[in-house]
Design a protein around this motif. Structure first.
Motif, PDB file in Angstrom:
ATOM      1  N   ARG A   8       0.826  -1.200   0.000  1.00  0.00           N
ATOM      2  CA  ARG A   8       0.000   0.000   0.000  1.00  0.00           C
ATOM      3  C   ARG A   8       0.865   1.257   0.000  1.00  0.00           C
ATOM      4  O   ARG A   8       0.551   2.248  -0.670  1.00  0.00           O
ATOM      5  N   LEU A   9       1.971   1.219   0.741  1.00  0.00           N
ATOM      6  CA  LEU A   9       2.894   2.349   0.764  1.00  0.00           C
ATOM      7  C   LEU A   9       3.505   2.576  -0.618  1.00  0.00           C
ATOM      8  O   LEU A   9       3.596   3.710  -1.101  1.00  0.00           O
ATOM      9  N   TRP A  10       3.915   1.501  -1.284  1.00  0.00           N
ATOM     10  CA  TRP A  10       4.516   1.642  -2.597  1.00  0.00           C
ATOM     11  C   TRP A  10       3.508   2.176  -3.610  1.00  0.00           C
ATOM     12  O   TRP A  10       3.863   2.939  -4.510  1.00  0.00           O
ATOM     13  N   SER A  11       2.266   1.790  -3.460  1.00  0.00           N
ATOM     14  CA  SER A  11       1.238   2.293  -4.371  1.00  0.00           C
ATOM     15  C   SER A  11       1.047   3.798  -4.210  1.00  0.00           C
ATOM     16  O   SER A  11       0.951   4.541  -5.198  1.00  0.00           O
ATOM     17  N   VAL A  12       0.968   4.264  -2.959  1.00  0.00           N
ATOM     18  CA  VAL A  12       0.762   5.704  -2.755  1.00  0.00           C
ATOM     19  C   VAL A  12       2.027   6.469  -3.136  1.00  0.00           C
ATOM     20  O   VAL A  12       1.954   7.611  -3.626  1.00  0.00           O
ATOM     21  N   ALA A  13       3.213   5.849  -2.985  1.00  0.00           N
ATOM     22  CA  ALA A  13       4.449   6.485  -3.459  1.00  0.00           C
ATOM     23  C   ALA A  13       4.418   6.622  -4.981  1.00  0.00           C
ATOM     24  O   ALA A  13       4.854   7.635  -5.537  1.00  0.00           O
ATOM     25  N   ALA A  14       3.892   5.602  -5.652  1.00  0.00           N
ATOM     26  CA  ALA A  14       3.743   5.675  -7.109  1.00  0.00           C
ATOM     27  C   ALA A  14       2.776   6.792  -7.495  1.00  0.00           C
ATOM     28  O   ALA A  14       2.994   7.519  -8.477  1.00  0.00           O
ATOM     29  N   GLU A  15       1.697   6.962  -6.721  1.00  0.00           N
ATOM     30  CA  GLU A  15       0.750   8.056  -6.965  1.00  0.00           C
ATOM     31  C   GLU A  15       1.447   9.413  -6.836  1.00  0.00           C
ATOM     32  O   GLU A  15       1.238  10.320  -7.657  1.00  0.00           O
TER      33      GLU A  15
END
Length: 476
Positions: A216-223
């Motif tokens: 989830r952290l990596w996804s929001v970092a990608a955002e």
């Protein structure tokens, strides 16, 4: 001084004259906001062995790469790079504007610090916009390639182990992502772009380097990487935007986030379209749409809408109308979640799809349909989406001019000027600049003279208050 035989050989291979090479470099420089007026005399200096200042070597390599359809490096053109002003031990040196070869070579975590430094230090040479930097891979191919490059078994085991500290910080980061998206929509990309770049470099990177991967952290970092790229794009920093988009793609494929992947790939298509690389824009849009059944209906609609725009730009009427029809079907099934609003920003509403439809119909010379769609876009625009509203009004004014309705064009441009002073956006500034030559043929009309006078006053006042500056012409 030794003659540059390597550059001479490549120039002969392209079949270009020195004047044509200079013209191509001028065009590539304009893509990253640099105004150049090179001619064949500059090329004769290069062929004679003179090394121009950065970013000219990288721009020369880029235009030759495009012409020969293979990667041409600084070594290949006989202008091997000198050590950069800093971080000289890395292959990607900011000081000389060298580009990264491929998505596989990008370290999406460590690159954030370099990009933030580059955005902060305006004296560094801008990155060129690189057509070969990102391959338009379909979603399933991108995931397969990422799986080959990573140790899937180890990653799977890491994801199964909880990290309470990181898990607790993710909601905070998501809230900040929403804040950056709102700021971008309301005030334009230039206001908070540097702040977001620093946040990525100094707050997000340490979290991504934690021993346990939090999907989830990596996804929001990608955002956040995508948002920073979009802010750069909005500010006409196309080389930086492209690299942030690439980082977003790398992070998204690592954790299998098809939504961020589709958004970033679509953004690359929008960027290529804005720079008139229409074939490349279509390939990127179709890659973004390849997994549209895996993403939300709203995002599917926007991705397919971009396919329609890119197809229309190439004159493929049938493909454009088919994509529009499918996009409308997706839109009828869509709802705007909080995650969608955070990711899409000012495109998370029905008006964004209508704007794409208007652009596609405009390209297909359906001016009546384009005007109708633009009005729909404005009707579905909320008060806080100031940049979208301004861009839509400006585009509507241009369509009215094409349609011969000068009074409505003038009215729409006056509405555009109402929003202009509150925006720091390269795209909005460019749209204002485009207004003046369009109005020149009818400059004798009183309402046009009044509009032009008002626009000049507002432009001067806004640029002075914001401290705008423009890159000066580089030395040959």
């Amino acid at each position: 001084m030794l003659r540059n035989t390597a550059l001479r050989a490549l120039l002969a291979e392209t079949g270009w004259t020195g004047a044509e090479l200079a013209r191509q470099v001028n065009s590539a420089a304009a893509e990253v906001g640099i105004r150049l007026d090179l001619d064949r005399r500059a090329v004769s200096f290069w062929l004679g062995g003179r090394h121009p200042r950065p970013p000219l070597p990288a721009l020369i390599a880029e235009v030759l790469s495009r012409a020969l359809k293979r990667h041409i490096s600084l070594v290949d053109i006989g202008m091997s790079k000198r050590p950069g002003a800093w971080n000289a031990d890395r292959r990607t040196q900011i000081g000389d504007g060298e580009h990264i070869d491929s998505p596989a070579a990008l370290d999406a975590i460590s690159v954030f610090g370099e990009l933030a430094e580059h955005g902060r230090r305006h004296h560094l040479a801008p990155y060129p916009y690189n057509l070969g930097l990102i391959a338009p891979l379909a979603w399933h191919d991108a995931v397969r390639n990422r799986a080959i490059q990573s140790e899937a078994t180890e990653r799977s085991s890491l994801q199964s182990r909880p990290d309470c500290r990181l898990a607790a910080s993710v909601p905070i980061i998501e809230q900040l992502a929403s804040m950056f998206a709102d700021s971008d929509s309301t005030f334009g990309g230039r206001y908070a772009r540097a702040t977001l770049a620093e946040y990525l470099a100094h707050e997000i990177v340490p979290c991504l380097r934690a021993p346990m991967l939090n999907a989830r952290l990596w996804s929001v970092a990608a955002e956040l990487a995508y948002r920073c790229g979009f802010m750069c794009f909005d500010d006409d920093q196309h080389g930086l935007a492209q690299r942030y988009y690439q980082a977003a793609l790398a992070l998204a494929t690592t954790v299998g986030d098809s939504s961020v992947y589709a958004v970033a790939m679509r953004a690359l298509s929008v960027q290529a379209y804005s720079l008139r690389h229409y074939r490349y824009a279509r390939e990127l849009a179709e890659a973004a749409a390849s997994g549209y059944k895996r993403i939300t209906p709203l995002l599917s609609a926007l991705v397919l809408g971009q396919v329609a725009v890119a197809a229309a730009a190439e004159g493929d009427r049938g493909a454009a109308l088919t994509a529009l029809s499918t996009a409308v079907d997706c839109l009828n099934r869509s709802t705007a979640s909080s995650a969608s609003r955070r990711l899409l920003g000012d495109e998370c509403h029905l008006g964004a799809m209508a704007f794409q439809e208007a652009e596609a119909r405009r390209l297909l010379e359906d001016r009546v349909g384009a005007i109708k769609a633009m009005r729909t876009a404005l009707h579905n625009c909320s008060p806080v989406q100031r940049r979208f509203r301004a861009l839509t009004k400006g585009c509507l004014a241009e369509i009215y001019m094409d349609h011969g309705d000068i009074e409505k064009a003038v009215s729409s441009w006056h509405s555009f000027l109402d929003d202009y002073p509150q925006l720091c956006s390269g795209r909005v500034t460019k749209q204002l600049s485009n207004m003046f030559p369009l109005l020149r043929p009818c400059s004798g009309r009183p309402e046009v003279r009044q509009l032009v006078a008002r626009a000049k006053v507002i432009r001067t006042s806004a640029h002075f208050s914001r401290g705008d500056f423009y890159p000066s012409q580089l030395l040959q």
